[in-house]
Design a protein around this motif. Structure first.
Motif, mmCIF file in Angstrom:
data_model
loop_
_atom_site.group_PDB
_atom_site.id
_atom_site.type_symbol
_atom_site.label_atom_id
_atom_site.label_comp_id
_atom_site.label_asym_id
_atom_site.label_seq_id
_atom_site.Cartn_x
_atom_site.Cartn_y
_atom_site.Cartn_z
ATOM 1 N N LEU A 133 0.804 -1.219 0.000
ATOM 2 C CA LEU A 133 0.000 0.000 0.000
ATOM 3 C C LEU A 133 0.840 1.273 0.000
ATOM 4 O O LEU A 133 0.289 2.382 -0.052
ATOM 5 C CB LEU A 133 -0.932 0.006 1.222
ATOM 6 C CG LEU A 133 -1.898 -1.182 1.333
ATOM 7 C CD1 LEU A 133 -2.747 -1.053 2.575
ATOM 8 C CD2 LEU A 133 -2.780 -1.287 0.091
ATOM 9 N N GLY A 134 2.162 1.131 0.084
ATOM 10 C CA GLY A 134 3.033 2.298 0.019
ATOM 11 C C GLY A 134 2.799 3.278 1.152
ATOM 12 O O GLY A 134 2.775 4.503 0.940
ATOM 13 N N ASP A 185 -5.353 -7.254 -4.707
ATOM 14 C CA ASP A 185 -5.208 -7.331 -6.164
ATOM 15 C C ASP A 185 -6.520 -6.988 -6.867
ATOM 16 O O ASP A 185 -6.534 -6.254 -7.867
ATOM 17 C CB ASP A 185 -4.753 -8.741 -6.575
ATOM 18 C CG ASP A 185 -3.325 -9.037 -6.142
ATOM 19 O OD1 ASP A 185 -2.592 -8.070 -5.840
ATOM 20 O OD2 ASP A 185 -2.955 -10.222 -6.101
ATOM 21 N N MET A 186 -7.622 -7.487 -6.355
ATOM 22 C CA MET A 186 -8.922 -7.240 -6.976
ATOM 23 C C MET A 186 -9.311 -5.769 -6.877
ATOM 24 O O MET A 186 -9.783 -5.168 -7.851
ATOM 25 C CB MET A 186 -9.978 -8.116 -6.297
ATOM 26 C CG MET A 186 -11.357 -8.036 -6.927
ATOM 27 S SD MET A 186 -12.438 -6.803 -6.148
ATOM 28 C CE MET A 186 -12.679 -7.564 -4.551
ATOM 29 N N LEU A 187 -9.102 -5.145 -5.729
ATOM 30 C CA LEU A 187 -9.456 -3.739 -5.558
ATOM 31 C C LEU A 187 -8.590 -2.830 -6.434
ATOM 32 O O LEU A 187 -9.084 -1.852 -7.004
ATOM 33 C CB LEU A 187 -9.310 -3.352 -4.079
ATOM 34 C CG LEU A 187 -10.331 -3.996 -3.118
ATOM 35 C CD1 LEU A 187 -9.972 -3.670 -1.674
ATOM 36 C CD2 LEU A 187 -11.745 -3.531 -3.432
ATOM 37 N N LEU A 188 -7.313 -3.160 -6.535
ATOM 38 C CA LEU A 188 -6.452 -2.376 -7.427
ATOM 39 C C LEU A 188 -6.882 -2.536 -8.879
ATOM 40 O O LEU A 188 -6.881 -1.570 -9.658
ATOM 41 C CB LEU A 188 -4.990 -2.806 -7.257
ATOM 42 C CG LEU A 188 -4.328 -2.446 -5.917
ATOM 43 C CD1 LEU A 188 -2.935 -3.070 -5.823
ATOM 44 C CD2 LEU A 188 -4.231 -0.933 -5.752
ATOM 45 N N SER A 243 -7.520 3.259 -5.368
ATOM 46 C CA SER A 243 -6.143 3.652 -5.081
ATOM 47 C C SER A 243 -5.668 2.973 -3.802
ATOM 48 O O SER A 243 -6.470 2.505 -2.990
ATOM 49 C CB SER A 243 -6.046 5.170 -4.920
ATOM 50 O OG SER A 243 -6.763 5.605 -3.770
ATOM 51 N N THR A 244 -4.340 2.948 -3.626
ATOM 52 C CA THR A 244 -3.787 2.343 -2.409
ATOM 53 C C THR A 244 -4.233 3.112 -1.168
ATOM 54 O O THR A 244 -4.424 2.529 -0.101
ATOM 55 C CB THR A 244 -2.253 2.303 -2.478
ATOM 56 O OG1 THR A 244 -1.755 3.630 -2.730
ATOM 57 C CG2 THR A 244 -1.782 1.372 -3.581
ATOM 58 N N LYS A 245 -4.418 4.428 -1.313
ATOM 59 C CA LYS A 245 -4.868 5.232 -0.174
ATOM 60 C C LYS A 245 -6.293 4.866 0.213
ATOM 61 O O LYS A 245 -6.626 4.776 1.403
ATOM 62 C CB LYS A 245 -4.777 6.715 -0.526
ATOM 63 C CG LYS A 245 -5.068 7.643 0.645
ATOM 64 C CD LYS A 245 -4.858 9.095 0.280
ATOM 65 C CE LYS A 245 -5.126 10.006 1.468
ATOM 66 N NZ LYS A 245 -4.916 11.439 1.133
#
Length: 438
Positions: free
Chosen positions: A343-344, A373-376, A381-383
């Motif tokens: 998620l950085g 993976d599915m949400l990306l 976004s990672t946020k």
């Protein structure tokens, strides 16, 4: 055969009431099975420990009460030595007490008040202490005398809550047992050996002779109980409370115990786990070591004792889960490091999310990877994912289905919070969108 269809409502109701009366009359003696304590909690570690604990108590109560009501008193006392033969009520008196206290608490209010006033218990603690259906078998007067006798010996509230079965014995019997607990080769004080009151008096004397015969094998210790407590680094009185239920451990070869403790310490088994599962000392040592080695290699940091004795099918499934988790984490040493990498974000950002501690600590890591993976892939976004970690506790199918439904309704920018609404709220939200389209 009755033609029930032609009956009037009044006749049908009378018939049902008659059937209900006959049924209740027939099974009145078994009513304690319906009067299990509402606050009962099990220590089981299964998926549904509460239901499993209740079913075990149903079985235990059924066996105990059915044997007693059939007049087989000896069977009860052999299977449960904690109940004094002198304290058990005759069948007729037991039935009277059951009718008087036909509720979840099998003792009178006076007993609860004595526990609260003499031992400083809260009402909840007092009720929990006497919640066992076995208390139906003993007169309140006997329980009251035992409560006062134990107070004279300065028995604490915590000890009484750990060993409520001691209240099922007569005051005289408890006094006789406590008086010999500090004898040679037994205990340094009766507080350490209070759990031995579980045994009949003659059994305590037998163990005293056994401890005397093996005294040279455990130098610098009163007996093997002190030796085992020292090796496990647990309080002696806590071990005594547990070991009386696994009494075979008091007579098996000491060398086997020593080797097994060394094995468990080698694989960092928690001492509380060992204390709560003393039956592990009777399991095959080679199988136990092989399984502990396997789960450690697969990435399990705190192996549990049930892994040593479960079926091969369950063990293989558990092993595969740990192995897949290790494969997903890769070079990351923990779940935190993995999420920070995916998620950085920083560790502080991650810990600010309350859902992380409550939801993700025990989550299947491969499932977590699939969800991220599915949400990306769906454009989040990672946020957004970081601030919506609550989504991770739901299934991938559920989340994907909701995303697709929102897309079908023309939603181009999905707010993550809509995905973890309750079914009713989500359905209401979708209905609102459908009405707007019309």
């Amino acid at each position: 055969m009755f033609n029930i269809i032609s009956w009037s409502i009044k006749e049908l109701m009378c018939y049902l009431l008659l059937v209900h009366f006959i049924y209740e009359s027939q099974f009145t003696l078994y009513k304690p099975l319906k009067c299990l304590p509402g606050n009962y909690k099990s220590s089981s570690t299964s998926e549904d420990p509460d239901s499993e604990g209740k079913s075990e108590q149903h079985l235990e109560t059924s066996t105990l009460l059915s044997k007693y009501l059939q007049g087989r008193d000896d069977d009860i006392l052999v299977s449960d030595p904690s109940i004094s033969q002198e304290a058990v009520l005759p069948t007729k008196q037991w039935r009277t007490k059951q009718r008087e206290f036909d509720r979840k608490i099998p003792v009178g209010e006076s007993i609860l008040q004595e526990l609260q006033s003499l031992y400083g218990m809260t009402r909840h603690e007092a009720v929990t202490t006497v919640q066992s259906p076995r208390f139906f078998l003993v007169a309140d007067a006997v329980i009251s005398n035992t409560i006062h006798t134990l107070k004279e010996f300065d028995i604490t509230s915590k000890q009484l809550q750990r060993m409520p079965w001691i209240l099922l014995q007569t005051a005289g019997e408890v006094s006789s047992k406590i008086s010999i607990l500090s004898g040679p080769y037994l205990f340094q004080n009766y507080f350490d050996g209070l759990g031995f009151c579980y045994f009949p008096l003659h059994k305590i004397r037998q163990y005293q002779k056994l401890f005397e015969s093996e005294w040279e094998e455990v130098p610098h210790h009163n007996n093997r109980i002190y030796y085992i407590a020292d090796r496990l680094m647990v309080p002696v009185d806590h071990l005594t409370d547990k070991i009386v239920k696994v009494h075979r451990l008091l007579s098996i070869d000491l060398h086997r115990i020593e080797v097994y403790i060394g094995l468990l310490n080698k694989y960092n088994i928690q001492r509380e786990d060992i204390l709560n599962d003393l039956w592990i000392f009777f399991n095959n040592m080679d199988i136990a070591e092989r399984r502990l080695q396997a789960v450690i290699r697969a990435g399990c940091k705190r192996p549990k004792l049930w892994m040593c004795r479960c079926t091969e099918e369950v063990f293989e499934r558990t092993l595969n889960r740990y192995q897949s988790q290790k494969d997903v984490l890769g070079e990351c040493r923990s779940l935190e490091e993995y999420l920070i990498m995916r998620l950085g974000c920083s560790l502080e950002d991650l810990r600010e999310q309350g859902e992380f501690d409550h939801t993700l600590r025990r989550m299947n890591v491969p499932k977590l990877k699939k969800m991220i993976d599915m949400l990306l892939q769906e454009g989040f976004s990672t946020k957004q994912i970081l601030h919506s970690l609550r989504l991770m506790k739901y299934s991938e199918h559920r989340t994907r289905t909701r995303i697709q439904r929102l897309k079908d309704l023309g939603v181009t920018k999905i707010i993550p919070s809509t995905l973890y609404k309750s079914p009713r709220s989500f359905e209401s939200y979708c209905n609102t969108l459908e009405e707007k389209e019309k």
